[in-house]
Design a protein around this motif. Structure first.
Motif, short mmCIF file in Angstrom:
data_model
loop_
_atom_site.label_atom_id
_atom_site.label_comp_id
_atom_site.label_asym_id
_atom_site.label_seq_id
_atom_site.Cartn_x
_atom_site.Cartn_y
_atom_site.Cartn_z
N ALA A 1 46.39 -27.74 -34.49
CA ALA A 1 46.54 -26.45 -33.80
C ALA A 1 47.79 -25.80 -34.37
N PRO A 2 47.69 -24.60 -34.89
CA PRO A 2 48.83 -23.96 -35.56
C PRO A 2 49.80 -23.22 -34.63
N PHE A 3 49.61 -23.35 -33.31
CA PHE A 3 50.40 -22.57 -32.35
C PHE A 3 51.72 -23.26 -32.04
N ARG A 4 52.65 -23.21 -32.98
CA ARG A 4 53.88 -23.97 -32.78
C ARG A 4 55.15 -23.10 -32.85
N GLN A 5 55.01 -21.83 -33.08
CA GLN A 5 56.17 -20.95 -33.07
C GLN A 5 56.44 -20.47 -31.65
N THR A 6 57.66 -20.04 -31.39
CA THR A 6 58.08 -19.63 -30.06
C THR A 6 57.16 -18.54 -29.50
N GLY A 7 56.62 -18.78 -28.31
CA GLY A 7 55.78 -17.81 -27.64
C GLY A 7 54.31 -17.89 -28.01
N GLU A 8 53.95 -18.64 -29.02
CA GLU A 8 52.54 -18.74 -29.41
C GLU A 8 51.80 -19.69 -28.48
N THR A 9 50.59 -19.31 -28.10
CA THR A 9 49.74 -20.15 -27.27
C THR A 9 48.28 -19.77 -27.48
N PRO A 10 47.40 -20.75 -27.55
CA PRO A 10 45.97 -20.41 -27.66
C PRO A 10 45.41 -19.81 -26.38
N LEU A 11 46.18 -19.87 -25.28
CA LEU A 11 45.73 -19.26 -24.03
C LEU A 11 45.86 -17.74 -24.05
N PRO B 1 44.58 -14.50 -25.51
CA PRO B 1 43.40 -14.05 -26.28
C PRO B 1 43.77 -13.16 -27.47
N ASN B 2 44.96 -12.59 -27.46
CA ASN B 2 45.38 -11.72 -28.55
C ASN B 2 46.15 -12.46 -29.65
N ALA B 3 46.36 -13.74 -29.46
CA ALA B 3 47.07 -14.52 -30.47
C ALA B 3 46.25 -14.58 -31.76
N TYR B 4 46.95 -14.55 -32.88
CA TYR B 4 46.25 -14.59 -34.17
C TYR B 4 47.12 -15.32 -35.19
N ILE B 5 46.52 -16.28 -35.87
CA ILE B 5 47.20 -17.05 -36.91
C ILE B 5 46.64 -16.62 -38.26
N SER B 6 47.49 -16.19 -39.14
CA SER B 6 47.03 -15.64 -40.43
C SER B 6 46.48 -16.75 -41.32
N PRO B 7 45.55 -16.40 -42.22
CA PRO B 7 45.03 -17.39 -43.18
C PRO B 7 46.15 -17.98 -44.04
N GLU B 8 47.19 -17.20 -44.31
CA GLU B 8 48.29 -17.70 -45.14
C GLU B 8 49.01 -18.86 -44.45
N ARG B 9 49.23 -18.75 -43.16
CA ARG B 9 49.88 -19.84 -42.43
C ARG B 9 48.99 -21.06 -42.36
N ILE B 10 47.71 -20.86 -42.11
CA ILE B 10 46.77 -21.99 -42.08
C ILE B 10 46.69 -22.65 -43.44
N PHE C 1 51.05 -31.34 -35.39
CA PHE C 1 52.35 -30.72 -35.11
C PHE C 1 52.62 -30.69 -33.60
N ASP C 2 53.89 -30.80 -33.24
CA ASP C 2 54.28 -30.58 -31.85
C ASP C 2 53.83 -29.20 -31.40
N GLN C 3 53.44 -29.11 -30.12
CA GLN C 3 52.92 -27.86 -29.57
C GLN C 3 53.78 -27.42 -28.38
N PRO C 4 54.79 -26.56 -28.60
CA PRO C 4 55.67 -26.15 -27.51
C PRO C 4 54.96 -25.53 -26.32
N TRP C 5 53.86 -24.84 -26.54
CA TRP C 5 53.16 -24.16 -25.45
C TRP C 5 52.62 -25.13 -24.40
N LYS C 6 52.39 -26.36 -24.77
CA LYS C 6 51.85 -27.34 -23.83
C LYS C 6 52.86 -27.75 -22.76
N ARG C 7 54.14 -27.49 -23.01
CA ARG C 7 55.15 -27.87 -22.02
C ARG C 7 55.00 -27.09 -20.72
#
Length: 518
Positions: free
Chosen positions: A37-47, A49-58, A269-275
């Protein structure tokens, strides 16, 4: 002597977590499959709906992961994750494609449509499609509804289809086995209702795997999630730490290699949003941290805290601060008391700060936590000056106000209540309460309060609650959690002097009101 023991305990703890621990090596640094799951930057969460991870990061993530892993498991579609199969194929990796199901029928329909389209576009890359993750555990869908989604996807794709959930829910809903091509079970020894310590975790996995195979003879079973957290509160004898994460993964990989089972490790990767959902521990299941740095190697010794010496540095700084702020002392033991109190305070607050680094999720939590630490330090300094003055026979400053001890009793009772009734995801703030609890206990032992002084009504009321709550926590932990015993000890340090003063005051008040000659 008490101050000396406290100082030695703090210094030893920092030294101990900095020692390399010898562990058995993994058979290889390479791992079959890992949750991604690529949601590891501050404030990112798969919850969101507007979150978007670019192909470059993936692309950057999978390029790095391909050096260690043969496959990645995803959990949802959309938000940029539909690009994973194409990028994985570029690096020679396979994919377990996830379709996220929830209680929202409209969102489920979108997830299923995206998943089917992606699976049909990249069938060569996929090891399978996982329709739903722990939906039954969360109670968001019935097994009949889930079977309908599984049937829809199986009819539309040409790769194996499965459903993933905690192993117990497969045993509760065996009817689902007919709706999947193979079973995907989660075995997380740390999260079991009866937590399993790391020393017996792999044996537990083997026993559960065999139990599920026996319940579904002739069916292929894959472990869809297994792993261990590197930080967070302990659960009975299951302690979250870097050393225990390394121990579990190494031992599990050795076991998996001998039985040739299909498996997936949680997570890359660690997932900060899960905290926000699972407390500190939820954010630290990754093999890599949020900066994509490996937490440990698969061979050789493992160290819990390489920068352990910072704790000693904090202790030295605390000693210097207390000596400077303590004033002149007539006797050498007054200076010694300030030095020891300062060292113990520095080590304890460094301990609490280390916990805050893992636990604090935003600026507000940092501000509140730092304010609490500052109050603890000021309380400890004031108490240390009072203790040093009594030991050296110098004139002491005014005693700490009654409201201050009442405030710490309230904080102890409040947090004790949280731990007792909703403690699954809460840490034990030992470093924060260590300073005031020990300081007030020492003042009471030195006879600071006059014999006839009664605690205030607020203190008497608040003193009734911490011990029963701490005992409740200890029972919940089955007496197996060392920090639960320490928590009980801190409660005793602060509460017992109040109760002793209360009893002494009542006794003396009774003697003063007794008629002469009786």
């Amino acid at each position: 002597m008490v101050l000396l023991l406290a100082t030695l305990a703090g210094a030893y703890w920092w030294w101990a977590i900095g020692r390399p621990v010898a562990l058995p090596d993994a058979p290889s640094a390479r791992i079959a499959c890992v949750s991604y799951a690529p949601f590891r930057q501050t404030g990112e969460t798969p919850l969101d709906p507007n979150a978007y991870i670019s192909p470059e990061r993936i692309d950057a993530d999978l390029r790095a992961l391909s050096q260690r892993f043969d496959c990645v498991r995803t959990y949802s579609q959309g938000q940029g994750l539909s690009a994973v199969p194409a990028i994985a194929e570029r690096y020679g990796m396979k994919v377990l494609l996830g379709i996220w199901l929830s209680g929202d029928a409209k969102a489920n329909a979108q997830q299923v449509a995206l998943g089917i389209a992606t699976a049909n576009k990249y069938p060569r890359v996929l090891r399978g499609v996982i329709v739903g993750n722990e939906v039954l555990l969360r109670g968001e869908r019935t097994s009949a509804q889930l079977a309908g989604y599984l049937h829809q996807v199986r009819e539309a794709v040409h790769v194996p289809v499965t459903y993933a959930d905690v192993w117990e829910f497969w045993l509760r809903h065996p009817e689902l086995a007919g709706s999947v091509d193979y079973l995907t079970i989660h075995i997380l020894p740390y999260w079991e209702d009866q937590p399993v310590p790391p020393e017996g975790a792999v044996q537990h996995v083997a026993a559960v795997y065999a139990k599920v195979q026996q319940a579904f003879p002739g069916r292929r079973v894959m472990i869809g999630e297994t792993g261990w957290p590197s930080a967070g509160r302990p659960r009975q004898a299951a302690s979250a730490s870097v050393v225990n994460e390394a121990r579990y993964l190494r031992e599990f990989l050795r076991y998996a290699a001998t039985v040739h089972m299909p498996y997936n490790v949680i997570e890359a990767f660690d997932q900060p949003w899960k905290r926000a959902q699972e407390g500190t521990v939820g954010g630290y299941w990754g093999i890599f941290d949020v900066q994509a740095r490996p937490k440990f190697a698969m061979q050789g010794p493992v160290t819990e805290e390489p920068r352990w010496w910072l704790g000693w540095l904090a202790g030295a700084a605390g000693a210097a601060l207390f000596v400077l702020a303590g004033g002149r002392q007539r006797r050498r033991r007054g200076h010694l008391a300030l030095v020891l109190a300062g060292m113990a305070s520095g080590c304890a607050l460094a301990w609490q700060y280390r916990q805050m680094v893992y636990a604090c999720r935003d600026g507000w939590e940092w501000a509140v936590s730092l304010a609490a630490c500052a109050l603890a330090l000021l309380t400890a300094l004031r108490l240390a000056r009072r203790i040093a003055a009594r030991l050296s026979g110098t004139a002491a400053s005014a005693p700490p106000p009654r409201w201050l001890r009442a405030g710490w009793l309230f904080a102890l009772a409040y947090y004790g209540l949280l731990l007792a009734v909703d403690g699954r995801y809460r840490d034990f703030p030992l470093g924060l309460f260590w300073l005031p609890c020990l300081g007030y206990a020492l003042l009471g032992w030195l006879g600071e309060r006059r014999a006839a002084t009664m605690p205030s009504p607020e203190e008497r009321f608040l003193a009734l609650w911490p011990l029963p709550l701490a005992l409740a926590v200890l029972v919940q932990e089955a007496g197996l959690t060392a920090v639960a015993w320490l928590w009980l000890g801190l409660n005793l340090l602060l509460v017992l002097p109040v109760l002793v003063e209360w009893c002494r005051g009542r006794r003396l008040a009774g003697l003063q009101t007794r008629p002469v000659g009786q």
